[in-house]
Scaffold this motif. Structure first.
Motif, PDB file in Angstrom:
ATOM      1  N   UNK A  92     -55.962 -45.966 -78.648  1.00 53.11           N
ATOM      2  CA  UNK A  92     -55.830 -44.382 -77.200  1.00 53.11           C
ATOM      3  C   UNK A  92     -56.463 -45.059 -76.130  1.00 53.11           C
ATOM      4  N   UNK A  93     -57.579 -46.043 -76.350  1.00 52.21           N
ATOM      5  CA  UNK A  93     -58.687 -46.006 -75.158  1.00 52.21           C
ATOM      6  C   UNK A  93     -58.432 -47.195 -74.776  1.00 52.21           C
ATOM      7  N   UNK A  94     -57.280 -48.174 -75.763  1.00 54.48           N
ATOM      8  CA  UNK A  94     -57.549 -49.187 -74.868  1.00 54.48           C
ATOM      9  C   UNK A  94     -55.934 -49.302 -74.374  1.00 54.48           C
ATOM     10  N   UNK A 114     -58.234 -36.653 -71.696  1.00 56.32           N
ATOM     11  CA  UNK A 114     -56.996 -36.904 -72.437  1.00 56.32           C
ATOM     12  C   UNK A 114     -57.543 -35.899 -73.496  1.00 56.32           C
ATOM     13  N   UNK A 115     -58.776 -36.063 -74.372  1.00 59.63           N
ATOM     14  CA  UNK A 115     -58.894 -35.782 -75.319  1.00 59.63           C
ATOM     15  C   UNK A 115     -59.766 -34.122 -75.572  1.00 59.63           C
ATOM     16  N   UNK A 116     -60.206 -33.525 -74.071  1.00 57.19           N
ATOM     17  CA  UNK A 116     -60.626 -32.248 -73.929  1.00 57.19           C
ATOM     18  C   UNK A 116     -59.082 -31.480 -73.343  1.00 57.19           C
ATOM     19  N   UNK A 117     -58.341 -32.474 -72.888  1.00 56.49           N
ATOM     20  CA  UNK A 117     -57.568 -30.978 -72.200  1.00 56.49           C
ATOM     21  C   UNK A 117     -56.572 -30.367 -72.918  1.00 56.49           C
ATOM     22  N   UNK A 118     -56.620 -29.081 -72.428  1.00 59.87           N
ATOM     23  CA  UNK A 118     -56.199 -27.968 -72.834  1.00 59.87           C
ATOM     24  C   UNK A 118     -55.958 -28.528 -75.171  1.00 59.87           C
ATOM     25  N   UNK A 119     -57.311 -29.158 -75.189  1.00 65.92           N
ATOM     26  CA  UNK A 119     -57.639 -29.265 -76.749  1.00 65.92           C
ATOM     27  C   UNK A 119     -57.971 -27.829 -76.941  1.00 65.92           C
ATOM     28  N   UNK A 157     -57.781 -37.930 -88.519  1.00 61.57           N
ATOM     29  CA  UNK A 157     -57.338 -37.452 -86.660  1.00 61.57           C
ATOM     30  C   UNK A 157     -57.784 -38.605 -85.681  1.00 61.57           C
ATOM     31  N   UNK A 158     -58.936 -38.930 -85.589  1.00 58.88           N
ATOM     32  CA  UNK A 158     -59.336 -40.339 -85.028  1.00 58.88           C
ATOM     33  C   UNK A 158     -58.986 -41.714 -85.087  1.00 58.88           C
ATOM     34  N   UNK A 174     -67.387 -41.707 -80.811  1.00 55.64           N
ATOM     35  CA  UNK A 174     -67.375 -41.180 -79.933  1.00 55.64           C
ATOM     36  C   UNK A 174     -66.840 -39.356 -80.231  1.00 55.64           C
ATOM     37  N   UNK A 175     -65.906 -40.432 -80.074  1.00 55.40           N
ATOM     38  CA  UNK A 175     -64.803 -38.921 -80.223  1.00 55.40           C
ATOM     39  C   UNK A 175     -64.799 -38.210 -81.446  1.00 55.40           C
ATOM     40  N   UNK A 176     -65.328 -38.312 -82.335  1.00 63.66           N
ATOM     41  CA  UNK A 176     -64.979 -37.302 -83.201  1.00 63.66           C
ATOM     42  C   UNK A 176     -66.865 -36.703 -83.365  1.00 63.66           C
TER      43      UNK A 176
END
Ligand code: SF4
Lengths: 123, 570
Positions: free
Chosen positions: B285-287, B151-156, B278-279, B226-228
């Motif tokens: 979201x993970x939850x 979800x994070x990477x799709x169309x980032x 932003x994060x 992790x995401x940042x």
């Protein structure tokens, strides 16, 4: 991408491309049409005719009939010299979906024989 | 399995409409091929040697029975009745017509599937352990994290035009079945002493022309970071990754040219500059994603306590003596149990690997009838779930032990009860010159020849892998196989280079090149000789790579080229 087009005609050549709609291999004919039957391809004996043929091909690309046209070297029998184009002409050398009734069985041949004869001829 | 929410569904529906319009404009000539090509590639549509090819994403290799049925429908209606599963846990259709591809994408969207980011210089489909969530040795289930990253990477917006494609793989087990060290970023999920999930981040693995094993870039990253942190890596790569030479554009080259410490420092700097606001919702979201993974309830099925659980080999033995198995069937059933059935975290269940490598068939190919059959089996016995493995096989992740006999019988009907998983004929082979526009030699016929040649001699060569790529791009992972085979073009003739001793697991290692390439018809007999030699020379319990390491290159070169040739070139 491996590029097998030829810049000048040695023995003879033909023009191959992909049909825009189906993506299938098609060949330029002497009348300027495109055919899926390689035996109807325009065999180009020299650089002048090859140049003319590529002009037709460019027009056909501009008119969105075909894509990716290039010249392929052929031998005295009109057969593509390189294995890549032989495969483009004959279709995959393997019988796909062996447990399924094939829709287009004419483009396939049993693997081992096809494979071995091709290799024998090339070596 | 993860279920789309409205946002996910709206995104793929919107993409279908957009692509329909783009195809229409191409067909009317409003878009030239140069304008259309990047658009079709963003939707997984390639042009290969004989036709268009559509690559469909199977996020982290997880499919429902309904989705498999839809793939069968697409294979029949828009293709030639079959599909090809790839090492990226995706499926490819080899014969679609351009005008029909929007209809195919619509059919996919109706079952929560798409072809987005299966091509182009973006973050590609994220792969993971095919036994995720069920493996007996798993510490953390990687699927929710994989979905989170998807979800994070799709169309980032920042990462749509990276220097080159970018691949992630994730494992939650010490036994790496996702080849994380051969990816641009590999993530190893584990638990820290406090029982929290932390992530070891490995960077710079990859194959192709310049194969590299990833390096441990940062250990034990907390999930909240992790995401940042990944965003920081991608940002540095996007900035400094080479765009002048596509063969030097992957992050493995940036890492090699910059050096580990300097690249780590650059990433730390980028990480410090990231706006954490932003994060702020990322853990929530993970939850939410965790909540959308519908897990089957296995509790009723007579599990036994871990302490009382007999070792797996003993359990398999007991299973082989099932009363429904006739004496004449016992040998085949036992072979299948041993080769294709794996231990599950829940003791009343097992995972079943379905080999798509019947000797002489095309590795990874599956007919529509087989797809429907497997979907039926998954519905009847497998809680509706199927996995695709990077070794081009399928897995039914959870089958009740008491249903194994029925599953075996059903697979036999489909010609899919093939007991060669993890044996040398379980070959990874890319499409090669039979289909692929980039190929320099064929892979499939070579794989077929090998499998048929070694069928009688491979028994007992457990874990010995044979991978065949049709060009230097190494889609079939030949660098990390026990026997790696690379097809090249030598003056218009197919020629095959052999490497030995590679592996893709936690002890990942690149294979050693043995010497000059060999002719196509020499490949299968050569592999047969290597298998023979290994079986003859191995010590008790020794795997192929252990024997190879112990004996060294020289005797294997003699096996490949003959004593005389080796003496001459020494
Ligand atoms: S390894 Fe080469 S031939 Fe094989 S699929 Fe990849 S690009 Fe094509």
């Amino acid at each position: 991408m491996a590029n097998h087009d030829v810049k000048s005609v040695d023995v003879s050549a033909l023009v191959i491309a992909n049909d825009l709609l189906s993506g299938r291999s098609v060949y330029l004919t002497e009348t300027g049409d495109w055919t899926e039957r390689v035996e109807n391809a325009w065999q180009l004996p020299d650089d002048q005719s090859a140049e003319r043929a590529m002009k037709y091909a460019k027009t056909a690309e501009d008119e969105n009939q075909i894509i990716g046209a290039y010249l392929v070297a052929t031998d005295t029998t009109g057969r593509a010299v390189h294995i890549r184009e032989q495969l483009r002409v004959n279709g995959p050398s393997v019988q796909f979906a062996p447990h399924h009734e094939l829709i287009n069985s004419t483009t396939t041949q049993p693997l081992s024989d096809a494979h071995k004869s091709l290799v024998d001829e090339l070596v | 399995m993860y279920q789309y929410d409205e946002f996910d569904q709206a995104l793929v529906d919107q993409r279908c409409l957009e692509f329909r319009d783009q195809v229409q404009r191409r067909l009317t000539g409003e878009l030239s091929e140069d304008e259309f090509k990047p658009l079709r590639l963003m939707n997984g549509l390639y042009l290969q040697l004989h036709a268009y090819m559509l690559r469909v994403a199977i996020p982290y290799g997880v499919l429902s029975a309904e989705q498999m049925n839809k793939l069968a429908f697409i294979a029949d209606k828009y293709d030639k009745g079959y599909g090809h599963f790839t090492t990226r846990q995706n499926i490819q259709f080899n014969w679609p017509q351009l005008a029909e591809t929007p209809d195919i994408l619509e059919a996919l969207a109706s079952v929560q599937m798409h072809a987005i980011q299966t091509s182009g210089n973006c973050i590609r489909n994220i792969t993971t352990d095919p036994f995720a969530g069920v493996a007996a040795d798993e510490e953390v289930d990687p699927r929710p994290i994989a979905e989170w990253l998807r979800q994070w990477s799709t169309l980032h917006p920042e990462f749509r035009y990276l220097p080159r494609k970018f691949k992630f793989a994730i494992t939650g087990s010490a036994n790496d079945r996702a080849a994380i060290k051969l990816h641009d970023i590999g993530l190893r999920l584990k638990r820290n002493d406090a029982g929290e999930t932390v992530v070891d981040v490995w960077v710079g693995g990859g194959q192709g022309r310049t194969p590299k094993i990833a390096q441990l870039f940062k250990p034990a990253v907390a999930l909240s970071e992790l995401l940042p942190y990944l965003e920081a890596i991608l940002r540095v790569y996007n900035l400094y990754g080479r765009r002048d030479n596509k063969y030097k554009a992957r992050i493995k080259i940036l890492l090699a040219e910059t050096g580990l410490e300097k690249l780590q420092a650059q990433v730390e700097e980028a990480y410090a500059a990231i706006n954490r606001q932003e994060f702020a919702d990322s853990l929530a979201d993970l939850e939410r994603i965790n909540g959308r993974f519908i897990q089957p309830d296995l509790t009723e099925s007579g599990a036994i306590a871990d302490a009382e659980r007999p070792v797996w080999a003993m359990r398999l033995n007991a299973l082989a003596n099932h009363s429904d198995i006739a004496p004449q069937e016992r040998k085949h059933y036992t072979e299948w149990l041993t080769q294709c059935v794996r231990e599950h975290s829940h003791s009343a269940h097992a995972s079943v690997v379905i080999s798509l490598k019947k000797h002489g068939d095309i590795p990874g190919d599956m007919t529509s009838a087989q797809m429907r059959g497997v979907a039926d089996i998954a519905q009847s016995y497998g809680y509706n779930e199927i996995r695709v493995t990077h070794r081009q096989n399928l897995v039914l992740p959870q089958v009740a032990i008491h249903d194994l006999v029925s599953v075996w019988r059903a697979l036999q009907q489909l010609k899919l009860a093939v007991s060669n998983v993890d044996l040398p004929s379980d070959i990874i082979a890319c499409p090669g010159l039979d289909y692929c526009a980039l190929a320099t030699a064929r892979s499939i016929p070579i794989a077929q020849d090998i499998a048929q040649t070694i069928e009688k001699v491979e028994s007992g060569a457990q874990g010995m892998t044979v991978n065949i790529s049709g060009c230097i791009n190494a889609c079939a992972h030949h660098h990390v196989a026990s026997i790696g085979i690379l097809g090249l073009d030598r003056g218009g003739v197919e020629n095959y280079q052999i490497t030995l001793g590679g592996q893709s697991d936690q002890a990942a290692r690149l294979g050693d090149r043995m010497g000059p390439g060999i002719a196509a018809d020499e490949v299968a007999p050569t592999v047969e000789r290597i298998v023979h030699f290994y079986k003859q020379e191995r010590l008790t319990g020794e795997r192929f790579n252990e024997t190879y390491q112990r004996l060294g290159k020289a005797p294997f070169k003699s096996v490949i080229y003959g004593e005389e040739h080796v003496a001459k070139t020494a």
